[in-house]
Design an enzyme around this catalytic site. Structure first.
Site, short mmCIF file in Angstrom:
data_model
loop_
_atom_site.label_atom_id
_atom_site.label_comp_id
_atom_site.label_asym_id
_atom_site.label_seq_id
_atom_site.Cartn_x
_atom_site.Cartn_y
_atom_site.Cartn_z
CE LYS A 148 25.15 33.34 41.01
NZ LYS A 148 25.65 32.49 41.93
CE LYS A 192 22.55 27.96 37.54
NZ LYS A 192 23.97 27.73 38.02
CE LYS A 212 23.87 24.42 45.26
NZ LYS A 212 24.87 25.46 45.32
N1 AQP Z 1 20.64 23.84 36.82
C1 AQP Z 1 21.81 23.22 36.56
N2 AQP Z 1 22.16 22.31 35.56
C2 AQP Z 1 23.37 21.76 35.48
N3 AQP Z 1 24.27 22.09 36.36
C3 AQP Z 1 23.99 22.66 37.40
N4 AQP Z 1 24.94 23.11 38.37
C4 AQP Z 1 24.39 24.12 39.20
N5 AQP Z 1 22.96 24.32 38.67
C5 AQP Z 1 22.77 23.58 37.70
C6 AQP Z 1 26.37 22.82 38.55
O1 AQP Z 1 26.41 22.19 39.80
C7 AQP Z 1 27.61 22.76 40.27
C8 AQP Z 1 27.66 23.24 41.65
O2 AQP Z 1 27.05 24.61 41.38
P1 AQP Z 1 27.42 25.67 42.48
O3 AQP Z 1 26.95 25.14 43.74
O4 AQP Z 1 28.59 26.18 42.39
O5 AQP Z 1 26.34 27.01 42.33
P2 AQP Z 1 25.39 27.42 41.08
O6 AQP Z 1 26.37 26.65 39.79
O7 AQP Z 1 25.26 28.74 41.17
O8 AQP Z 1 24.26 26.41 41.57
P3 AQP Z 1 22.98 26.70 41.76
O9 AQP Z 1 22.00 25.59 42.28
O10 AQP Z 1 22.13 27.81 41.04
O11 AQP Z 1 23.30 27.50 43.21
P4 AQP Z 1 23.10 29.11 43.77
O12 AQP Z 1 21.41 29.25 43.65
O13 AQP Z 1 23.30 29.10 45.25
O14 AQP Z 1 23.52 30.03 42.72
C9 AQP Z 1 28.41 23.44 39.02
O15 AQP Z 1 28.93 22.61 38.35
C10 AQP Z 1 27.47 23.94 38.52
O16 AQP Z 1 27.46 24.28 37.03
#
Ligand code: AQP
Length: 339
Positions: free
Chosen positions: A116, A203, A206
């Protein structure tokens, strides 16, 4: 009547943007099963979200969006505890105490921080660096024994265990006197990693600037069809064996998504579409995604318009979470000798 003590599960989603099918398949869909077997706490982790800048005008909306997604997907507020992390100050309080237990050497090994922060290492927030200590606080504040984690979060659970163990050691709370239980990862039945529709090595996220990389909870059917039609693939025919998928990240991802939504094993999906056109596979993929996401979308939109109801759910959840966490933070302070 049995007086069975249920194991406790803690997990959270960051209100950092529009939720997508990665969040659904990797986390929220599993929570729905989990709530029936365990004492389940599903948090909206807004303190984690602000480790990178969030627009204050939008953060509140994003919090409501996560609550709506939880409930629309089938999480029942009467069974599980749903609440907003910042409404329980003990998360931040315990995180500070754990900052003083956790070691810089441990944090320096965290790959998610390295990914990150990238080349901006000197300029990212201190919050992003100590994120794993806050996550440890979330889990340990409830003495949760089980944490559903995807691949990307395994290292953070390991550091949580290290922190718990060091706390127990430092304060003489080991063996039968152990204070923090060491949480275990929970193996999830559904697809654990959904990749971007535009890049099978990245991945689904969001925070990706392009909406075409993800299918969001609020996407209408025709938009889902458009995103899947435009999803990147390769020029080869549909695979005939599972081993081909290692070299073909984009089709691998689409087959995984199909499998997760249809409940069919990867081998079954490969057999079903072997020799068929990619367009036929993509059309069936749209059907399985829409079949599951359409009713969720209807409920999600309905709920987002009923903020009074959602705020009441979050308030009640906060009271339940406080009841569980108050005795633990009080005991932590007494163990450490504070106050
Ligand atoms: N692509 C993914 N595939 C499977 N699981 C996913 N999760 C997130 N993206 C995927 C799971 O969703 C839960 C919540 O995630 P988070 O909100 O803590 O943040 P993250 O993992 O960083 O998800 P994002 O969507 O990528 O958010 P941003 O862009 O804000 O960093 C977790 O259980 C995660 O494993």
């Amino acid at each position: 009547m049995t007086n069975e003590i249920k194991e406790r599960v803690f997990s959270g989603v960051q209100p950092s943007g529009s939720l997508h099918i990665g969040n659904y398949l990797g986390a929220i869909k599993n929570f729905v099963e989990v709530q029936n077997k365990f004492d389940s706490i599903f948090c909206i982790v807004d303190l984690h979200a602000i480790t990178v800048w969030q627009d204050p005008e939008i953060l509140g909306e994003n919090i409501i969006e996560v609550a709506a997604a939880y409930i629309a997907s089938g999480i029942d507020p009467d069974k599980a505890t749903i609440f907003v992390q910042s409404q329980i100050p003990a998360h931040a309080e315990l995180a500070w105490i754990l900052n003083c237990v956790s070691r810089i050497g441990w944090l320096n090994r965290m790959t998610q921080f390295k990914e990150k922060a990238g080349k901006n290492r000197e300029k990212v927030s201190v919050g992003l660096y100590v994120y794993p200590n806050l996550m440890a606080s979330d889990i340990l504040l409830y003495h949760a024994n089980l944490v559903p984690v995807g691949d990307d979060q395994k290292q953070h659970l390991e550091i949580t265990r290290d922190i718990a163990q060091k706390f127990n050691n430092d304060f003489g709370r080991v063996n039968e006197n152990e204070f923090f239980p060491l949480p275990e990862p929970m193996i999830l039945p559904v697809a654990s990693r959904v990749m971007s529709l535009r890049d099978g090595e990245k991945k689904m996220s969001k925070s990706d600037s392009s909406e075409m990389t993800r299918i969001e909870f609020s996407d209408e059917n025709d938009l889902i069809v458009k995103k899947i039609a435009k999803a990147k693939t390769d020029p080869l025919p549909m695979p005939s064996a599972i081993k081909e998928l290692n070299e073909r990240p984009e089709i691998n991802n689409l087959i995984n998504i199909y499998s997760a939504f249809s409940g069919e094993k990867i081998e079954e999906v490969i057999n079903k579409f072997e020799g068929k056109k990619l367009s036929e596979f993509k059309s069936d993929l749209c059907d399985v995604v829409i079949n599951e996401m359409e009713p969720i979308r209807f409920r999600f939109k309905e709920l987002k318009n009923d903020k009074t109801y959602l705020k009441k759910i979050l308030h009640d959840g906060m009271l339940k979470a406080k009841e569980k966490s108050d005795p633990i933070i009080n005991e932590v302070k007494s163990i450490v000798g504070l106050g």
